[in-house]
Motif scaffolding. Sequence first.
Motif, PDB file in Angstrom:
ATOM      1  N   PRO A 154      25.918   7.677 -11.640  1.00  0.00           N
ATOM      2  CA  PRO A 154      25.447   6.524 -10.855  1.00  0.00           C
ATOM      3  C   PRO A 154      24.234   5.855 -11.491  1.00  0.00           C
ATOM      4  O   PRO A 154      24.088   4.632 -11.447  1.00  0.00           O
ATOM      5  CB  PRO A 154      25.097   7.140  -9.502  1.00  0.00           C
ATOM      6  CG  PRO A 154      25.951   8.365  -9.415  1.00  0.00           C
ATOM      7  CD  PRO A 154      26.005   8.897 -10.819  1.00  0.00           C
ATOM      8  N   THR A 155      23.369   6.661 -12.097  1.00  0.00           N
ATOM      9  CA  THR A 155      22.186   6.104 -12.750  1.00  0.00           C
ATOM     10  C   THR A 155      22.575   5.236 -13.932  1.00  0.00           C
ATOM     11  O   THR A 155      22.055   4.126 -14.109  1.00  0.00           O
ATOM     12  CB  THR A 155      21.249   7.222 -13.229  1.00  0.00           C
ATOM     13  OG1 THR A 155      20.799   7.983 -12.101  1.00  0.00           O
ATOM     14  CG2 THR A 155      20.045   6.652 -13.946  1.00  0.00           C
ATOM     15  N   SER A 156      23.503   5.725 -14.750  1.00  0.00           N
ATOM     16  CA  SER A 156      23.965   4.938 -15.899  1.00  0.00           C
ATOM     17  C   SER A 156      24.588   3.634 -15.439  1.00  0.00           C
ATOM     18  O   SER A 156      24.365   2.573 -16.037  1.00  0.00           O
ATOM     19  CB  SER A 156      24.980   5.743 -16.711  1.00  0.00           C
ATOM     20  OG  SER A 156      24.376   6.845 -17.337  1.00  0.00           O
ATOM     21  N   PHE A 157      25.366   3.702 -14.352  1.00  0.00           N
ATOM     22  CA  PHE A 157      26.016   2.503 -13.836  1.00  0.00           C
ATOM     23  C   PHE A 157      24.967   1.501 -13.342  1.00  0.00           C
ATOM     24  O   PHE A 157      25.046   0.301 -13.641  1.00  0.00           O
ATOM     25  CB  PHE A 157      26.972   2.861 -12.705  1.00  0.00           C
ATOM     26  CG  PHE A 157      27.714   1.685 -12.142  1.00  0.00           C
ATOM     27  CD1 PHE A 157      28.785   1.133 -12.834  1.00  0.00           C
ATOM     28  CD2 PHE A 157      27.326   1.108 -10.944  1.00  0.00           C
ATOM     29  CE1 PHE A 157      29.474   0.037 -12.321  1.00  0.00           C
ATOM     30  CE2 PHE A 157      28.008   0.012 -10.429  1.00  0.00           C
ATOM     31  CZ  PHE A 157      29.078  -0.526 -11.120  1.00  0.00           C
ATOM     32  N   SER A 158      23.968   1.962 -12.620  1.00  0.00           N
ATOM     33  CA  SER A 158      22.961   1.059 -12.055  1.00  0.00           C
ATOM     34  C   SER A 158      22.076   0.441 -13.130  1.00  0.00           C
ATOM     35  O   SER A 158      21.502  -0.635 -12.929  1.00  0.00           O
ATOM     36  CB  SER A 158      22.093   1.808 -11.041  1.00  0.00           C
ATOM     37  OG  SER A 158      21.322   2.811 -11.678  1.00  0.00           O
ATOM     38  N   LEU A 159      21.976   1.110 -14.272  1.00  0.00           N
ATOM     39  CA  LEU A 159      21.138   0.605 -15.357  1.00  0.00           C
ATOM     40  C   LEU A 159      21.944  -0.128 -16.435  1.00  0.00           C
ATOM     41  O   LEU A 159      21.431  -0.399 -17.517  1.00  0.00           O
ATOM     42  CB  LEU A 159      20.364   1.753 -16.006  1.00  0.00           C
ATOM     43  CG  LEU A 159      19.340   2.459 -15.116  1.00  0.00           C
ATOM     44  CD1 LEU A 159      18.719   3.634 -15.859  1.00  0.00           C
ATOM     45  CD2 LEU A 159      18.251   1.488 -14.659  1.00  0.00           C
ATOM     46  N   SER A 160      23.186  -0.463 -16.131  1.00  0.00           N
ATOM     47  CA  SER A 160      24.039  -1.115 -17.122  1.00  0.00           C
ATOM     48  C   SER A 160      24.094  -2.637 -16.968  1.00  0.00           C
ATOM     49  O   SER A 160      24.777  -3.313 -17.737  1.00  0.00           O
ATOM     50  CB  SER A 160      25.472  -0.561 -17.026  1.00  0.00           C
ATOM     51  OG  SER A 160      26.068  -0.916 -15.788  1.00  0.00           O
ATOM     52  N   VAL A 161      23.384  -3.179 -15.995  1.00  0.00           N
ATOM     53  CA  VAL A 161      23.429  -4.619 -15.739  1.00  0.00           C
ATOM     54  C   VAL A 161      22.460  -5.368 -16.653  1.00  0.00           C
ATOM     55  O   VAL A 161      21.524  -4.786 -17.215  1.00  0.00           O
ATOM     56  CB  VAL A 161      23.099  -4.932 -14.271  1.00  0.00           C
ATOM     57  CG1 VAL A 161      24.179  -4.370 -13.357  1.00  0.00           C
ATOM     58  CG2 VAL A 161      21.736  -4.365 -13.886  1.00  0.00           C
ATOM     59  N   LEU A 162      22.680  -6.671 -16.801  1.00  0.00           N
ATOM     60  CA  LEU A 162      21.867  -7.490 -17.702  1.00  0.00           C
ATOM     61  C   LEU A 162      20.391  -7.460 -17.322  1.00  0.00           C
ATOM     62  O   LEU A 162      19.514  -7.414 -18.188  1.00  0.00           O
ATOM     63  CB  LEU A 162      22.375  -8.937 -17.701  1.00  0.00           C
ATOM     64  CG  LEU A 162      21.573  -9.936 -18.550  1.00  0.00           C
ATOM     65  CD1 LEU A 162      21.704  -9.598 -20.032  1.00  0.00           C
ATOM     66  CD2 LEU A 162      22.033 -11.366 -18.281  1.00  0.00           C
ATOM     67  N   ASN A 163      20.101  -7.478 -16.021  1.00  0.00           N
ATOM     68  CA  ASN A 163      18.703  -7.569 -15.590  1.00  0.00           C
ATOM     69  C   ASN A 163      18.051  -6.217 -15.341  1.00  0.00           C
ATOM     70  O   ASN A 163      17.084  -6.115 -14.593  1.00  0.00           O
ATOM     71  CB  ASN A 163      18.593  -8.429 -14.334  1.00  0.00           C
ATOM     72  CG  ASN A 163      19.348  -7.852 -13.148  1.00  0.00           C
ATOM     73  OD1 ASN A 163      20.188  -6.970 -13.315  1.00  0.00           O
ATOM     74  ND2 ASN A 163      19.049  -8.346 -11.947  1.00  0.00           N
ATOM     75  N   THR A 164      18.556  -5.161 -15.977  1.00  0.00           N
ATOM     76  CA  THR A 164      17.941  -3.839 -15.841  1.00  0.00           C
ATOM     77  C   THR A 164      16.451  -3.881 -16.153  1.00  0.00           C
ATOM     78  O   THR A 164      15.613  -3.375 -15.411  1.00  0.00           O
ATOM     79  CB  THR A 164      18.625  -2.831 -16.783  1.00  0.00           C
ATOM     80  OG1 THR A 164      19.961  -2.591 -16.334  1.00  0.00           O
ATOM     81  CG2 THR A 164      17.871  -1.511 -16.802  1.00  0.00           C
TER      82      THR A 164
END
Length: 233
Positions: free
Chosen positions: A87-97
């Motif tokens: 879940p952490t990897s998924f949440s940090l995979s967006v452009l605006n991380t």
Amino acid sequence: MPDTRWTIPVARWSLWPAATSAAPDLGFIEPLTRRRLSTLSRAALKVAHDCVAHVPAVRLVFASRHGELGRTTEILHTIDAGKTVSPTSFSLSVLNTMTGVFGIVRGDRAPASALSAGTETLGYALLEAYAQYVTDPSAPVLLVYADEPADPAYGTVEDEVDGGALAILLDSSAQTGRLECARATVSDETDAALLGTTFSSQSHAVQHCLDTRTASAWRCKNSTWQWSWHEAA
């Protein structure tokens, strides 16, 4: 988009080259968060901190052509292997991380935006930062550009990025100079020699202009971007 020209007040700027072997110093970020960051976000946060370590609040414009594509690629490989995605990897995979982490670390609630515009990403980010700045010149704006080449699995990428990170703080009250930016529509027949010193990427051209105080340019199929430096009066 019609031909346009604008000038931004540069207070400070910072560069993190992709070829640097040392890891960015992120001592201002607590260890648990730091360990979760990608190479891209680490470089972006490093140059951002260099520019605004002593600025209490700053509007942020983050730009990247590929964004967290490296992390996204890892997620796709994980799914393909039939494993569970973190879940952490998924949440940090967006452009605006980077913008989210930046605001949390600083406790900064100022507006932040993220954009991607293909090969012309940095040029349009400079235009966005300028547009935000002129709406309220009393508040500084921080432009952060960070990118890294796409994984070879995606094949050949036209006008691929150089990689690395660049931050520019727009603040007329502390400016050291002004960066003039210009975009012009050109035809395929335009003589490249008329454009002055040209570079293979926008980031390389802008970095050259800031570092050497000499004009630089970058050209794609339908437009030419040019940058020049003017010392503060």
